[in-house]
Design an enzyme around this catalytic site. Structure first.
Site, short mmCIF file in Angstrom:
data_model
loop_
_atom_site.label_atom_id
_atom_site.label_comp_id
_atom_site.label_asym_id
_atom_site.label_seq_id
_atom_site.Cartn_x
_atom_site.Cartn_y
_atom_site.Cartn_z
N ASN A 112 39.09 45.68 34.91
CA ASN A 112 39.67 44.77 35.91
C ASN A 112 39.15 43.37 35.60
O ASN A 112 38.01 43.04 35.93
CB ASN A 112 39.24 45.23 37.32
CG ASN A 112 39.79 44.33 38.40
OD1 ASN A 112 40.61 43.45 38.14
ND2 ASN A 112 39.35 44.56 39.64
N LYS A 144 40.14 40.73 36.87
CA LYS A 144 40.23 39.89 38.07
C LYS A 144 40.89 38.54 37.71
O LYS A 144 41.74 38.50 36.81
CB LYS A 144 38.85 39.71 38.71
CG LYS A 144 38.16 41.07 38.91
CD LYS A 144 36.95 41.03 39.77
CE LYS A 144 36.37 42.44 39.89
NZ LYS A 144 35.26 42.53 40.81
N HIS A 175 42.32 46.78 46.06
CA HIS A 175 40.97 46.43 45.64
C HIS A 175 40.23 45.79 46.81
O HIS A 175 40.84 45.10 47.63
CB HIS A 175 41.03 45.47 44.44
CG HIS A 175 39.68 45.24 43.83
ND1 HIS A 175 38.78 44.34 44.35
CD2 HIS A 175 39.07 45.83 42.78
CE1 HIS A 175 37.67 44.37 43.63
NE2 HIS A 175 37.82 45.26 42.67
N GLU A 189 38.52 43.24 47.03
CA GLU A 189 38.71 41.78 47.15
C GLU A 189 40.04 41.46 47.84
O GLU A 189 40.14 40.48 48.57
CB GLU A 189 38.60 41.13 45.76
CG GLU A 189 37.14 41.07 45.31
CD GLU A 189 36.91 41.28 43.82
OE1 GLU A 189 37.84 41.08 43.03
OE2 GLU A 189 35.78 41.67 43.46
N GLU A 219 35.25 52.68 45.15
CA GLU A 219 34.45 51.50 44.79
C GLU A 219 33.67 51.03 46.01
O GLU A 219 34.22 50.28 46.84
CB GLU A 219 35.35 50.37 44.31
CG GLU A 219 36.12 50.71 43.06
CD GLU A 219 36.53 49.44 42.32
OE1 GLU A 219 36.03 49.23 41.22
OE2 GLU A 219 37.31 48.66 42.87
N GLY A 238 30.20 44.00 41.57
CA GLY A 238 29.73 42.69 41.09
C GLY A 238 28.30 42.38 41.50
O GLY A 238 27.86 41.23 41.39
N SER A 252 29.69 47.95 39.38
CA SER A 252 28.58 47.70 38.46
C SER A 252 28.43 48.76 37.38
O SER A 252 27.32 49.10 36.97
CB SER A 252 27.27 47.53 39.25
OG SER A 252 27.37 46.40 40.10
P1 PGA Z 1 32.16 45.31 38.75
O1 PGA Z 1 33.58 45.29 39.50
O2 PGA Z 1 32.24 46.34 37.66
O3 PGA Z 1 31.97 43.92 38.23
O4 PGA Z 1 31.13 45.68 39.77
C1 PGA Z 1 34.28 46.47 39.74
C2 PGA Z 1 35.60 46.16 40.36
O5 PGA Z 1 35.71 45.16 41.09
O6 PGA Z 1 36.59 46.89 40.16
#
Ligand code: PGA
Length: 289
Positions: free
Chosen positions: A35, A37, A122, A124, A195, A201, A241
């Protein structure tokens, strides 16, 4: 795997049904999603695709589904320049194919660009853009009805976990999605990504026990509310992560079928994650173009 073929004097149909379920569970293909983003540029995409093309991939990576969620303006371009075994995915789409929805993109536009996958729900999108369980469920349902394959994301916040509400929250999120799916055939085009918001993140990955506990809960819920067959065949992947180092332990968990990867998908580390199940992939490497 929890399913047992042992059955007190089963009729033949019960035996065959159980055997089918065991086979489904055993044949869940590894799914690795990146992803990106809202990151990247044509130059960065070229660089990352070259890194992926130069990677060495072990035998089990060869059979995996690998997708990269990229910004919608780069969807068609990325899909063309990625190595052939990796597909681009959209990071969002709306619940209609056309109309007065400024700023949105539709499943038919995604398909028109030659892209087959979309990530929906997601955290976000939920947290920064106010997407509700209901809207996400409608979008998942519409995308599936329009021939796209969907990675539907769910997960609890730290506050919800600390308040002991994790399973409640996840149940509501998955229930909304399950309730909106119109055709049982659509389940085979759905991947569920667990998630935990506190792990996205942050560098704070869920332990393998925490992740397995949730994945097993989701599979059990699907078995009782949808069907044993869907619960055994659906891919439930973990995100938050994930790195080339922690993926190997996580993938050994019975109910973890792959990953959704943010930060590490923009780095060469992503190759290690694609290879999470490949033993000695460096030695017995297979190049995939
Ligand atoms: P990350 O993000 O691996 O940077 O923690 C995962 C995601 O947002 O799908």
């Amino acid at each position: 795997m929890t399913l047992s073929l042992r059955n007190s004097r089963p009729g033949l149909s019960v035996l065959f049904e159980n055997e089918k379920l065991v086979n489904e569970a055993m044949t869940r293909r590894l799914f690795v999603g990146g992803n990106w983003k809202m990151n990247g540029s044509k130059a960065k995409i070229a660089e990352m695709c070259q890194v992926l093309k130069n990677g060495h991939y072990g035998a089990s990576a060869r059979d995996a589904d690998v997708v990269i969620g990229c910004p919608s303006v780069y969807l068609e371009h990325t899909n063309q320049v990625l190595p052939k075994f990796i597909s681009a995915a959209a990071q969002n789409c709306y619940k209609a194919n056309c109309g007065a929805f400024t700023g949105e993109i539709s499943p038919s536009m995604i398909a028109d660009c030659g892209v087959k996958w979309v990530i929906i729900g997601h955290s976000e999108r939920r947290q920064l853009f106010g997407e509700t369980d209901k809207l996400i469920a409608e979008k998942v349902s519409f995308a599936l009805s329009n021939e796209l394959k969907v990675v539907a994301c769910i997960g609890e916040t730290l506050q919800e976990r600390e308040a002991g509400k994790t399973f409640d929250i996840l149940m509501h999120q998955v229930q909304a999605i399950a309730g909106a799916i119109k055709d049982t055939e659509h389940w085979k085009n759905l991947v569920v990504a667990y998630e935990p918001v506190w792990a996205i993140g942050t560098g704070k990955v869920a332990t393998k026990e925490q992740a397995q506990e949730v994945h097993a809960f989701l599979r059990k819920w699907l078995a009782s509310k949808v069907s044993e067959s869907v619960s055994q065949s659906i891919r439930i992947i973990y995100g938050g992560s994930v790195t080339g180092d922690n993926c190997r332990d996580l993938i050994k968990q019975t109910d973890i079928d792959g990953f959704l990867v943010g930060g590490a998908s923009l780095k060469p580390d992503f190759i290690k994650i694609i290879n999470c199940q490949s033993e000695g992939s460096r030695g017995s490497s297979v190049e995939r173009q």
